[in-house]
Design an enzyme around this catalytic site. Structure first.
Site, PDB file in Angstrom:
ATOM      1  N   LYS A  38       0.794  -1.235   0.000  1.00  0.00           N
ATOM      2  CA  LYS A  38       0.000   0.000   0.000  1.00  0.00           C
ATOM      3  C   LYS A  38       0.824   1.281   0.000  1.00  0.00           C
ATOM      4  O   LYS A  38       0.330   2.357   0.359  1.00  0.00           O
ATOM      5  CB  LYS A  38      -1.020   0.036   1.159  1.00  0.00           C
TER       6      LYS A  38
ATOM      7  N   HIS B 253       6.794  -7.525  -2.092  1.00  0.00           N
ATOM      8  CA  HIS B 253       6.668  -6.774  -0.838  1.00  0.00           C
ATOM      9  C   HIS B 253       7.605  -7.370   0.222  1.00  0.00           C
ATOM     10  O   HIS B 253       7.493  -7.045   1.403  1.00  0.00           O
ATOM     11  CB  HIS B 253       5.233  -6.846  -0.298  1.00  0.00           C
TER      12      HIS B 253
ATOM     13  N   SER C  83      -4.285   2.951   4.606  1.00  0.00           N
ATOM     14  CA  SER C  83      -4.533   2.324   3.313  1.00  0.00           C
ATOM     15  C   SER C  83      -4.571   0.792   3.432  1.00  0.00           C
ATOM     16  O   SER C  83      -5.436   0.131   2.851  1.00  0.00           O
ATOM     17  CB  SER C  83      -3.440   2.756   2.330  1.00  0.00           C
TER      18      SER C  83
HETATM   19  P1  A3P Z   1      -5.040   4.825  -0.679  1.00  0.00           P
HETATM   20  O1  A3P Z   1      -5.641   3.597  -0.100  1.00  0.00           O
HETATM   21  O2  A3P Z   1      -4.496   5.752   0.375  1.00  0.00           O
HETATM   22  O3  A3P Z   1      -5.934   5.541  -1.626  1.00  0.00           O
HETATM   23  P2  A3P Z   1      -0.310  -0.297  -3.624  1.00  0.00           P
HETATM   24  O4  A3P Z   1      -0.342  -0.155  -5.097  1.00  0.00           O
HETATM   25  O5  A3P Z   1       1.051  -0.387  -3.036  1.00  0.00           O
HETATM   26  O6  A3P Z   1      -1.240  -1.356  -3.166  1.00  0.00           O
HETATM   27  O7  A3P Z   1      -0.834   1.091  -3.009  1.00  0.00           O
HETATM   28  C1  A3P Z   1      -2.184   1.482  -3.144  1.00  0.00           C
HETATM   29  C2  A3P Z   1      -2.304   2.904  -2.669  1.00  0.00           C
HETATM   30  O8  A3P Z   1      -1.731   3.774  -3.675  1.00  0.00           O
HETATM   31  C3  A3P Z   1      -3.762   3.349  -2.517  1.00  0.00           C
HETATM   32  O9  A3P Z   1      -3.752   4.370  -1.530  1.00  0.00           O
HETATM   33  C4  A3P Z   1      -4.035   3.891  -3.912  1.00  0.00           C
HETATM   34  O10 A3P Z   1      -5.142   4.750  -3.989  1.00  0.00           O
HETATM   35  C5  A3P Z   1      -2.731   4.650  -4.146  1.00  0.00           C
HETATM   36  N1  A3P Z   1      -2.499   4.938  -5.570  1.00  0.00           N
HETATM   37  C6  A3P Z   1      -2.569   4.107  -6.610  1.00  0.00           C
HETATM   38  N2  A3P Z   1      -2.351   4.762  -7.764  1.00  0.00           N
HETATM   39  C7  A3P Z   1      -2.138   6.059  -7.429  1.00  0.00           C
HETATM   40  C8  A3P Z   1      -1.875   7.244  -8.174  1.00  0.00           C
HETATM   41  N3  A3P Z   1      -1.804   7.236  -9.509  1.00  0.00           N
HETATM   42  N4  A3P Z   1      -1.729   8.406  -7.499  1.00  0.00           N
HETATM   43  C9  A3P Z   1      -1.803   8.444  -6.148  1.00  0.00           C
HETATM   44  N5  A3P Z   1      -2.067   7.353  -5.374  1.00  0.00           N
HETATM   45  C10 A3P Z   1      -2.231   6.180  -6.029  1.00  0.00           C
END
Ligand code: A3P
Length: 302
Positions: free
Chosen positions: A58, A117, A147
Site C-alpha cells: 500500500k 513486498h 490504506s
Molecule cells: P489509498 O488507499 O491511500 O488511496 P499499492 O499499489 O502499493 O497497493 O498502493 C495502493 C495505494 O496507492 C492506494 O492508496 C491507492 O489509492 C494509491 N495509488 C494508486 N495509484 C495512485 C496514483 N496514480 N496516485 C496516487 N495514489 C495512487
C-alpha cells in the site's frame, strides 16, 4: 443478466469466499501459501536485466508499476494497457494463483519487471548476486497504515484486519502481513547504499510527479521528450488510473470495491481522518523510538 443482478451475484460470491490464513517465515508474517512454498520463492533465479519494484504493501506499488511500464513503452498507452497489471508484473511471493508469482515470472521473456513486498532480508539472494535493478517506494507510516487497513477489509485474499483499533496495534507491533513497516523501510534504505536501488517516496511523487518520473526514467537508462513525459504524468495520475480497468484491480474477484475501492483516495494526510488524538500520541512515541537509528525521514503532511 441486468447490471443490478450481476452486482448482487458478485457480492454474494465475495461474501462466501474464505479469507487466506497467515503463517511466518523467519519471524515475518506472510500468507500461508507463501510460507508453504517458501523454498521455491527463496530459490528464484533473478537475471541481471530484471527490474524489481519493491515496497511495503500500500505504499504506491501499482503507481510505480504503471509509471515504469509507461516509460518502458515510450508513453504508448495502448501497449501499457495490453494486460492487467498483475499479469504484466508477476508478484513474486504471491504464489497461490496461477497467473502470478515466481512460477509465472519463470515463464516470462526478458526483460522482466517483477513486484515484491518482501522485507530486504527475505529477498531471494539471486537478486543481489545478479545486481538486478530495484525501485523501492516508501510511504509515510500513518497513511500506509490507513490504506492497508481498508485494503484488508476489501480483499478476501488477505486476512480480516479486525477493528480499526485492533489493526492499529497490529501495525504498530509489526505483527501484520509482510512484517514491521519500520524494519521494512529501514532495511531497504540501508540496502540502497550497496545495491542499485532507486529509493522513492509516495509523497514526493504526489508533490512533483514529473520530477520523480524523470528519476525513474534516468534509472532505467531512457531519455524521453517533454511531450511523452507530460503524457506519462497524465496517464499515471490518480483519477486516470482509477478509471483504467488494466490498473485499478476491478479484474480481481477477491476484491470488493464497494467495501473500499483499490484506488481509494490517493492522498497524503488521510490518516488525520482516522487517528484519534490518543492514537496519534501513542503512534508518535513509538515512531520516534523505532526511527531513532535511521537517517530516513518522511513527510506525513503537506
Ligand atoms: P489509498 O488507499 O491511500 O488511496 P499499492 O499499489 O502499493 O497497493 O498502493 C495502493 C495505494 O496507492 C492506494 O492508496 C491507492 O489509492 C494509491 N495509488 C494508486 N495509484 C495512485 C496514483 N496514480 N496516485 C496516487 N495514489 C495512487
Amino acid at each position: 443478466m441486468s447490471k443490478e443482478k450481476e452486482k448482487e451475484t458478485m457480492e454474494a460470491k465475495w461474501n462466501q469466499m474464505p479469507r487466506e490464513e497467515v503463517s511466518e517465515v523467519r519471524g515475518v508474517v506472510m500468507l500461508k501459501s507463501t510460507c508453504d512454498t517458501w523454498n521455491k520463492i527463496w530459490d528464484f533465479q533473478a537475471k541481471p536485466d530484471d527490474l524489481l519494484i519493491s515496497s511495503y504493501p500500500k505504499a504506491g506499488t501499482t503507481w510505480l508499476q504503471e509509471i515504469v511500464d509507461m516509460i518502458r513503452n515510450n508513453g504508448d498507452v495502448e501497449k501499457t494497457r495490453r494486460a492487467p497489471i498483475n499479469v504484466r508484473n508477476p508478484f513474486l511471493e504471491r504464489i497461490n494463483l496461477p497467473y502470478v508469482g515466481v512460477t509465472r515470472a519463470n515463464d516470462m521473456p526478458s526483460p522482466r519487471v517483477l513486484k515484491t513486498h518482501l522485507p530486504v532480508q527475505l529477498l531471494p539472494p539471486s537478486f543481489w548476486e545478479e545486481n538486478s535493478k530495484i525501485i523501492y517506494v516508501a510511504r509515510n507510516a500513518k497513511d500506509n497504515l490507513v490504506s492497508f487497513f481498508h485494503f484488508q477489509r476489501m480483499n478476501k485474499a488477505l486476512p480480516d484486519p479486525g477493528t480499526w483499533e485492533e489493526y492499529f496495534e497490529t501495525f504498530l507491533t509489526g505483527k501484520g502481513l509482510w512484517g514491521s513497516w519500520f524494519s521494512h523501510v529501514k532495511g531497504w534504505w540501508e540496502a540502497k547504499d550497496v545495491y542499485p536501488i532507486l529509493y522513492l517516496f509516495y509523497e514526493d511523487i504526489k508533490k512533483n510527479p514529473k520530477h520523480e518520473i524523470e528519476k525513474v526514467m534516468q534509472f532505467l537508462g531512457k531519455n524521453l521528450d517533454e511531450n511523452i513525459l507530460a503524457k506519462i504524468v497524465h496517464y499515471t495520475s490518480f483519477n486516470v488510473m482509477k478509471k483504467n480497468p488494466m490498473a485499478n484491480y476491478t479484474f480481481v474477484p477477491e476484491m470488493n470495491h464497494n467495501v473500499s475501492p483499490f484506488m481509494r483516495k490517493g492522498t497524503v494526510g488521510d490518516w488525520k481522518n482516522y487517528f484519534t488524538v490518543a492514537q496519534n500520541e501513542r503512534f508518535n512515541e513509538i515512531y520516534k523510538a523505532k526511527m531513532a537509528d535511521t537517517t530516513l525521514s518522511f513527510s506525513m503532511d503537506y
